[in-house]
Design a protein around this motif. Sequence first.
Motif, PDB file in Angstrom:
ATOM      1  N   LEU A   1      90.877  -0.370  42.852  1.00 39.26           N
ATOM      2  CA  LEU A   1      90.660   0.019  41.457  1.00 39.26           C
ATOM      3  C   LEU A   1      90.448   1.524  41.305  1.00 39.26           C
ATOM      4  N   GLU A   2      89.863   2.136  42.313  1.00 43.03           N
ATOM      5  CA  GLU A   2      89.598   3.571  42.221  1.00 43.03           C
ATOM      6  C   GLU A   2      90.870   4.407  42.202  1.00 43.03           C
ATOM      7  N   SER A   3      92.007   3.794  42.553  1.00 39.25           N
ATOM      8  CA  SER A   3      93.271   4.527  42.533  1.00 39.25           C
ATOM      9  C   SER A   3      93.897   4.584  41.141  1.00 39.25           C
ATOM     10  N   LEU A   4      93.333   3.834  40.198  1.00 40.04           N
ATOM     11  CA  LEU A   4      93.901   3.788  38.848  1.00 40.04           C
ATOM     12  C   LEU A   4      93.470   5.011  38.048  1.00 40.04           C
ATOM     13  N   PRO A   5      94.377   5.507  37.183  1.00 37.09           N
ATOM     14  CA  PRO A   5      93.981   6.623  36.310  1.00 37.09           C
ATOM     15  C   PRO A   5      92.951   6.162  35.290  1.00 37.09           C
ATOM     16  N   GLY A   6      92.179   7.131  34.781  1.00 39.73           N
ATOM     17  CA  GLY A   6      91.122   6.803  33.833  1.00 39.73           C
ATOM     18  C   GLY A   6      91.624   6.207  32.540  1.00 39.73           C
TER      19      GLY A   6
END
Length: 851
Positions: free
Chosen positions: A375-380
């Motif tokens: 999930l941390e790889s997703l853009p804001g």
Amino acid sequence: MVNNPHSPPHEYLQSGALIIGGITSQIFIASNLIEFTEGPPPPLLNELVVLPKNYQHILALAFAVKEINENPEILPNVTLGFRIYDSYFNAKWTYHATLLLASSLERFVPNYLCDTQNNLIAVIGGLDPLISLHVATILDIYKIAQLTHGPAPVMNDKTPGLPFYQMFPNEEHQYRGIHSLLLHFGWTWIGVLVMDNENGEKFVQSVFRVFSHSGICIEFIERILQITFLSDLLNKMKDGAKIHERVMKSKANVLVAYGESYSMAFFSFATYLSEVVLATNAPKGKVWIGTVQIIPASFAFLKTWDGEIYHGALSFTIHTNDLPAFHQFLESRNPTITTGDGFIQEFWERVFSCIFPGSILDEVEGNLCTGEEKLESLPGSIFEMSMTGHSYNIYNAAYTVAHALHALFKSRHQHRVKMKGEFKLQNEQFWQIHHFLKGVSFNNSAGEEVSFDQNGEIVAGLDVINWVIFSNHSFQTVKVGRMDPQAPPEQAFTINEGAITWHRFFNQTRPLSLCSESCHPGSRKKMREGQPFCCYDCISCPEGKISNQKDMNDCDKCTDENYPNRKQDLCIPKEISFLSFGEPLGLTLASFTFSFSFITVLVLGTFMKHHNTPIVRANNRNLTYTLLVSLLLCFLCALLFIGHPEKVTCLIRQTAFGIIFSVALSCVLAKTITVVLAFMATRPGSRMRKWVGKRLANSTVTSCSFIQAGICAVWLAISPPYPDVDKHSVDDKIVLECNEGSAIFLYFVLAYMGFLALFSFTVAFLARKLPDSFNEAKFITFSMLVFCSVWLSFIPTYLSTKGKYMVAVEIFSILASSAGLLGCIFSPKCYIIVLKPQLNNREQLIRRKGL
């Protein structure tokens, strides 16, 4: 969009002795919002639109329950569980989900409790006001507490009687924050976009009066339409595109948007339609000011849209503190090992653009989901790892319920019944949690206090966020301000202007949003007829007034001690003004006074030296001396008018001038009468001889002078002159003057002197041709002509001048008239006495008479 083979409802279940219900809004079904007049909805509208950012709301509740169950200090020996259902942004599914929460697990049997596994204590939801209202309609029947993490609905007579526990800050704080933001930047010409429903109207009514009172005008109010029939879809989208075009072409550079979480999606899609499909070229440079719901939700619907329109936008968000443990909780999410979560599959497929094996029956091309995606790889713009405001509210809501339950357990310890190693609260006590929810107060894991006010609203503030949109569809949010309702009024709103990134259209300068340019100091606003009060022209302040601030409605008058500067933007202290000996004008008049006085003394000395000569004796020697002395005093009394006005000088200067001048004029009159009577006495048998002599002259001088003295005495007794300050006649001066007390008496004094002068002139004019060698009638006639000319000129000149120049005019008149008498009457005699002494003998006079 994902093609979902499963029918609603989606749910997330975790068992526990006590259950917290959740109503989320993660999945959007277009067919739920649109009615169809004929036949079933098209397949496209049955597809599910996953809003990935809202998935964090579900995880926030799961994380909070996990922490509470692991905390031995809260609800020991009691396990909390939760049941979360989706509202699908639809009333029907919201009611259905709420009834599922109130029913036994996996048995949709409302009003019946078929087992002991569904001890629903409270429900957290919903995201939008209407969803919260639909949930409350059902929960009010069961007296189950509801904690809303979004704005509260508009309350009326038909709304449920049970109060909401509002984890969302009072919307009045948002209104005040928007108001303060507009005032801070001086944005007085704005546009407003609202959802076309009750909440939108409430917002307009709430802010319109406050904005107008503060000088803020609304150029337009555009209502974002709600689509209810499929047949209207295309027309409504075209109308939305027209709204977009009007908004973007408007003069207002600041737009305030208010609505539900999905309302701006319609406007965003209309923007896409207007700019891409209809190819309009409306300028994009606007400053958007959004409420908590509206701007962030816009990015969830249009993944491929660059969002340039919202670059530099400012929005209010729920104040939040990041929780490191929550970040770790998100990192550990894996759809392959997570149980009970019916939302994670659609979410995962949506955000990672992949497909789980077996999720569809037909073979399709695409990436397969492994569950190892991070999930941390997703853009804001897709999903945020830091806790959002709504998630923070849900987290606090779960802890609020837990602390209220904890307090309830402690107070009802004697009613607990131990069953199978766990404690269970008896059914009839579920409603009693309301009492403890009202009084709950605790510090959460971030150290912030959580409590409700008397209205059941959480005591919390709002943050001001600046949205920075990048070309790769990502964005960054920067906290630039704060709205803290608990702070003192002057410190409630703070903003860091230097941290704000404005829209590229403004070239990183503070945007202006005005109907008219600001009126600079020295001018004021003049309203344009038929236009809002924010539209005006700037006109200069009238004479004597100033404006020391921008955009003043009226110019202010300076105090009596000050006067406007040339630019009329500042009041300057007035200078003290009076006719002094030290200034050139006063020095000049004083010099003339002493010069004429010296000349008068010389004439008097010459006459006294030659007092026995025929030319001196011929015209009443004593009367001549009296006239010269009075003229000397007339010259010297002019000095009383120069210098700082004092009580004594003010009291005597006009009266002294009037009496002394009257004596001088009386002497001239006596001389004239003496000449006439002397000629008449020379006739044989004339009775006038008894009148000729010093007795008549003295009587004339005495009586005429006493009349003037009487007038002055009455003047001094009734309304005497006094020192005064004139702050009005001269704009830039405070004039120190002598107030005459009564102008009528001054005019009486002048009128009486005018009468004496006119009478002397008349008599002298009639006697000018009498055959007398020493006849003064011609000289007196000319002197009275000069005297009357001077004082007739004095009146208009005196009335047209102001300040110390009025005094100068009077002094000049005194000196000129006195010099006229001195020169006209005595210069011919002095000429004979000094320059032609051979003519100053009786024989010469007799010889000239004979000729």
